[in-house]
Design a protein around this motif. Sequence first.
Motif, PDB file in Angstrom:
ATOM      1  N   PHE A  37       0.817  -1.215   0.000  1.00  0.00           N
ATOM      2  CA  PHE A  37       0.000   0.000   0.000  1.00  0.00           C
ATOM      3  C   PHE A  37       0.850   1.264   0.000  1.00  0.00           C
ATOM      4  O   PHE A  37       0.521   2.231  -0.676  1.00  0.00           O
ATOM      5  CB  PHE A  37      -0.976  -0.004   1.179  1.00  0.00           C
ATOM      6  CG  PHE A  37      -2.160  -0.895   0.947  1.00  0.00           C
ATOM      7  CD1 PHE A  37      -3.165  -0.522   0.078  1.00  0.00           C
ATOM      8  CD2 PHE A  37      -2.268  -2.118   1.587  1.00  0.00           C
ATOM      9  CE1 PHE A  37      -4.262  -1.334  -0.160  1.00  0.00           C
ATOM     10  CE2 PHE A  37      -3.356  -2.944   1.371  1.00  0.00           C
ATOM     11  CZ  PHE A  37      -4.351  -2.553   0.495  1.00  0.00           C
ATOM     12  N   ARG A  38       1.947   1.262   0.742  1.00  0.00           N
ATOM     13  CA  ARG A  38       2.828   2.442   0.742  1.00  0.00           C
ATOM     14  C   ARG A  38       3.383   2.718  -0.655  1.00  0.00           C
ATOM     15  O   ARG A  38       3.637   3.867  -1.005  1.00  0.00           O
ATOM     16  CB  ARG A  38       3.983   2.258   1.733  1.00  0.00           C
ATOM     17  CG  ARG A  38       3.584   2.430   3.193  1.00  0.00           C
ATOM     18  CD  ARG A  38       4.788   2.532   4.107  1.00  0.00           C
ATOM     19  NE  ARG A  38       5.718   1.434   3.961  1.00  0.00           N
ATOM     20  CZ  ARG A  38       5.689   0.280   4.644  1.00  0.00           C
ATOM     21  NH1 ARG A  38       4.740   0.083   5.544  1.00  0.00           N
ATOM     22  NH2 ARG A  38       6.585  -0.652   4.438  1.00  0.00           N
ATOM     23  N   GLU A  39       3.538   1.655  -1.443  1.00  0.00           N
ATOM     24  CA  GLU A  39       4.059   1.804  -2.804  1.00  0.00           C
ATOM     25  C   GLU A  39       2.953   2.053  -3.826  1.00  0.00           C
ATOM     26  O   GLU A  39       3.185   1.947  -5.029  1.00  0.00           O
ATOM     27  CB  GLU A  39       4.880   0.571  -3.168  1.00  0.00           C
ATOM     28  CG  GLU A  39       6.160   0.467  -2.347  1.00  0.00           C
ATOM     29  CD  GLU A  39       6.968  -0.795  -2.631  1.00  0.00           C
ATOM     30  OE1 GLU A  39       6.462  -1.714  -3.340  1.00  0.00           O
ATOM     31  OE2 GLU A  39       8.107  -0.869  -2.125  1.00  0.00           O
ATOM     32  N   GLY A  40       1.743   2.361  -3.356  1.00  0.00           N
ATOM     33  CA  GLY A  40       0.656   2.734  -4.269  1.00  0.00           C
ATOM     34  C   GLY A  40      -0.265   1.602  -4.663  1.00  0.00           C
ATOM     35  O   GLY A  40      -1.127   1.788  -5.530  1.00  0.00           O
ATOM     36  N   GLY A  41      -0.131   0.433  -4.059  1.00  0.00           N
ATOM     37  CA  GLY A  41      -0.955  -0.716  -4.415  1.00  0.00           C
ATOM     38  C   GLY A  41      -2.432  -0.520  -4.100  1.00  0.00           C
ATOM     39  O   GLY A  41      -2.801   0.254  -3.221  1.00  0.00           O
ATOM     40  N   LEU A  72      -8.851   0.188   2.581  1.00  0.00           N
ATOM     41  CA  LEU A  72      -7.730   1.127   2.427  1.00  0.00           C
ATOM     42  C   LEU A  72      -7.582   1.570   0.980  1.00  0.00           C
ATOM     43  O   LEU A  72      -7.224   2.724   0.712  1.00  0.00           O
ATOM     44  CB  LEU A  72      -6.440   0.498   2.946  1.00  0.00           C
ATOM     45  CG  LEU A  72      -6.448   0.203   4.453  1.00  0.00           C
ATOM     46  CD1 LEU A  72      -5.137  -0.450   4.869  1.00  0.00           C
ATOM     47  CD2 LEU A  72      -6.727   1.456   5.267  1.00  0.00           C
ATOM     48  N   SER A  73      -7.875   0.691   0.043  1.00  0.00           N
ATOM     49  CA  SER A  73      -7.842   1.079  -1.372  1.00  0.00           C
ATOM     50  C   SER A  73      -8.906   2.139  -1.657  1.00  0.00           C
ATOM     51  O   SER A  73      -8.668   3.060  -2.446  1.00  0.00           O
ATOM     52  CB  SER A  73      -8.065  -0.157  -2.256  1.00  0.00           C
ATOM     53  OG  SER A  73      -7.011  -1.087  -2.093  1.00  0.00           O
ATOM     54  N   GLU A 100       0.300   1.049   9.623  1.00  0.00           N
ATOM     55  CA  GLU A 100       1.597   0.771   8.992  1.00  0.00           C
ATOM     56  C   GLU A 100       1.695   1.288   7.561  1.00  0.00           C
ATOM     57  O   GLU A 100       2.787   1.583   7.086  1.00  0.00           O
ATOM     58  CB  GLU A 100       1.891  -0.724   9.028  1.00  0.00           C
ATOM     59  CG  GLU A 100       2.152  -1.243  10.432  1.00  0.00           C
ATOM     60  CD  GLU A 100       2.409  -2.738  10.472  1.00  0.00           C
ATOM     61  OE1 GLU A 100       2.334  -3.417   9.417  1.00  0.00           O
ATOM     62  OE2 GLU A 100       2.673  -3.247  11.585  1.00  0.00           O
ATOM     63  N   SER A 101       0.564   1.402   6.868  1.00  0.00           N
ATOM     64  CA  SER A 101       0.584   1.888   5.489  1.00  0.00           C
ATOM     65  C   SER A 101       0.470   3.405   5.415  1.00  0.00           C
ATOM     66  O   SER A 101       0.775   4.000   4.384  1.00  0.00           O
ATOM     67  CB  SER A 101      -0.566   1.260   4.693  1.00  0.00           C
ATOM     68  OG  SER A 101      -1.823   1.743   5.159  1.00  0.00           O
ATOM     69  N   GLY A 102       0.004   4.027   6.513  1.00  0.00           N
ATOM     70  CA  GLY A 102      -0.184   5.468   6.511  1.00  0.00           C
ATOM     71  C   GLY A 102      -1.470   5.902   5.814  1.00  0.00           C
ATOM     72  O   GLY A 102      -1.641   7.080   5.502  1.00  0.00           O
ATOM     73  N   ILE A 103      -2.388   4.962   5.580  1.00  0.00           N
ATOM     74  CA  ILE A 103      -3.673   5.288   4.945  1.00  0.00           C
ATOM     75  C   ILE A 103      -4.735   5.305   6.035  1.00  0.00           C
ATOM     76  O   ILE A 103      -4.957   4.315   6.718  1.00  0.00           O
ATOM     77  CB  ILE A 103      -4.038   4.257   3.855  1.00  0.00           C
ATOM     78  CG1 ILE A 103      -2.957   4.211   2.780  1.00  0.00           C
ATOM     79  CG2 ILE A 103      -5.395   4.609   3.235  1.00  0.00           C
ATOM     80  CD1 ILE A 103      -3.132   3.078   1.780  1.00  0.00           C
TER      81      ILE A 103
END
Length: 190
Positions: A37-41, A72-73, A100-103
């Motif tokens: 998710f941090r990488e835009g997934g 989160l998406s 952890e993902s910051g979302i």
Amino acid sequence: MMAGTPSRNELHEQNRLSWNEATKAHNSHKGDQAKFFREGGSTLFPEEIELLGDITGLSLVHLQCNAGQDTLSLARLGAIVTGVDISDEAIAFAQKLSQESGISANFDRADIFDWFEETATAGKQFDIAFSSYGAVCWISDLNLWAKGISNILKTGGRFVVVDFHPVAMIFDTDWSHKFSYYSRNRKCTQ
């Protein structure tokens, strides 16, 4: 109710315990989801995004959100999202993944019918209610579920659902016909 037949609450409790174990198994092999998710997934499919349209700034509830990946998406698309699920493990995982993902997203652990009642009583409403793949077959009372959705949507709000056709549930793992299409003997929970 017939003697010896579990109540809806008892079935929902069995379902919660089962999903707690399933969530542990599902997430045990997925690697670093926060990094994904941090990488835009995103875990959403194009048809879900198309049906939802522009959700920027809209309040959205993700019903039966499981471990929060789709939730989160949705938040990444700009919605103000609340995910709801019956599983303690799923919600704990979702909260950790959010951190952890910051979302940012909110997650509520609740039986969906109890959540609908509490949310409607509190006067909280959403622009969109969303449910996706594999959720509808677990609903023990579709009429009550639909009424709950109606009660938590703002005037002009939308319900967006993408799911499998129930005919997919009649086959065994070898694709032989095993189960009845009709639900009179099937016991769905939650």
